[in-house]
Motif scaffolding. Structure first.
Motif, mmCIF file in Angstrom:
data_model
loop_
_atom_site.group_PDB
_atom_site.id
_atom_site.type_symbol
_atom_site.label_atom_id
_atom_site.label_comp_id
_atom_site.label_asym_id
_atom_site.label_seq_id
_atom_site.Cartn_x
_atom_site.Cartn_y
_atom_site.Cartn_z
ATOM 1 N N ARG A 116 26.340 44.928 50.680
ATOM 2 C CA ARG A 116 26.756 45.701 49.507
ATOM 3 C C ARG A 116 28.176 46.226 49.661
ATOM 4 N N LYS A 119 30.664 43.543 48.745
ATOM 5 C CA LYS A 119 30.731 43.309 47.304
ATOM 6 C C LYS A 119 31.480 44.429 46.594
ATOM 7 N N ALA A 120 31.341 45.651 47.062
ATOM 8 C CA ALA A 120 31.941 46.798 46.393
ATOM 9 C C ALA A 120 33.366 47.083 46.843
ATOM 10 N N PRO A 122 36.413 45.646 46.422
ATOM 11 C CA PRO A 122 37.496 45.678 45.426
ATOM 12 C C PRO A 122 37.416 46.892 44.501
ATOM 13 N N GLU A 123 36.216 47.283 44.108
ATOM 14 C CA GLU A 123 36.073 48.449 43.237
ATOM 15 C C GLU A 123 36.501 49.725 43.951
ATOM 16 N N ILE A 124 36.129 49.838 45.215
ATOM 17 C CA ILE A 124 36.495 51.024 45.990
ATOM 18 C C ILE A 124 38.003 51.072 46.197
ATOM 19 N N ASN A 125 38.617 49.921 46.507
ATOM 20 C CA ASN A 125 40.070 49.881 46.687
ATOM 21 C C ASN A 125 40.784 50.284 45.405
ATOM 22 N N ASN A 126 40.276 49.829 44.253
ATOM 23 C CA ASN A 126 40.876 50.186 42.972
ATOM 24 C C ASN A 126 40.770 51.692 42.737
ATOM 25 N N LEU A 127 39.626 52.267 43.048
ATOM 26 C CA LEU A 127 39.430 53.706 42.890
ATOM 27 C C LEU A 127 40.366 54.487 43.807
ATOM 28 N N GLU A 129 43.272 53.474 44.949
ATOM 29 C CA GLU A 129 44.642 53.335 44.436
ATOM 30 C C GLU A 129 44.883 54.275 43.258
ATOM 31 N N GLU A 130 43.910 54.384 42.360
ATOM 32 C CA GLU A 130 44.051 55.288 41.220
ATOM 33 C C GLU A 130 44.138 56.732 41.677
#
Length: 155
Positions: A116, A119-120, A122-127, A129-130
């Motif tokens: 898991r 899979k997660a 890229p989403e965590i990296n995006n969060l 970065e924001e």
């Protein structure tokens, strides 16, 4: 030359009709809208002094830190008390533990977590970065938040 409004249309459903608000026309009529939401307005917080920004970040953060401190203390007490009761029950012979099964279940959970997490990622990296970009843009209020949160934890 007078223009006639067309007769009201009958709607097939009984739903309420809604008025459409044209924001461009609204912005022309209301100057405060341009000051607040215009292109050159910038973030709302930047319009205040540094001391005000620190207070705006620090006061809610102190409340959050204080609440986190109290809830964390309660959770640590409950978990520690549960472990203590479990150890007493095990030592007294009321509870038997199948350690091989525990080890098997823990290893299975580790594998599922790794799947898991991959899979997660890229989403965590995006969060992240924001969040980093937000902190960079609002460094004063962010530092006030960190200071207030630490003071709340210490209270």
């Amino acid at each position: 030359m007078a223009t006639r409004n067309p007769p009201p249309q009958e709607y097939e459903s009984d739903d309420d009709s809604y008025e459409v608000l044209d924001l461009t026309e609204y912005a022309r009529r209301h100057q405060w809208w341009n000051r607040v939401f215009g292109h050159s307005s910038g973030p709302m917080v930047e319009k205040y002094s540094v001391a005000t920004q620190i207070v705006m970040g620090g006061v809610p953060a102190w409340c959050a830190g204080f609440l986190f401190h109290k809830v964390g203390k309660l959770a640590a007490t409950a978990v520690g008390g549960g472990f203590l009761l479990r150890q007493i029950a095990s030592h007294s012979g009321y509870v038997q533990t199948d350690w091989k099964r525990v080890e098997k279940d823990v290893n299975k959970a580790k594998r599922q977590i790794k799947k898991r997490a991959n899979k997660a990622a890229p989403e965590i990296n995006n969060l992240i970065e924001e969040a980093t970009e937000f902190i960079k843009q609002n460094i004063v209020i962010s530092s006030g938040f960190v200071g207030g949160f630490l003071l709340g934890l210490a209270s």
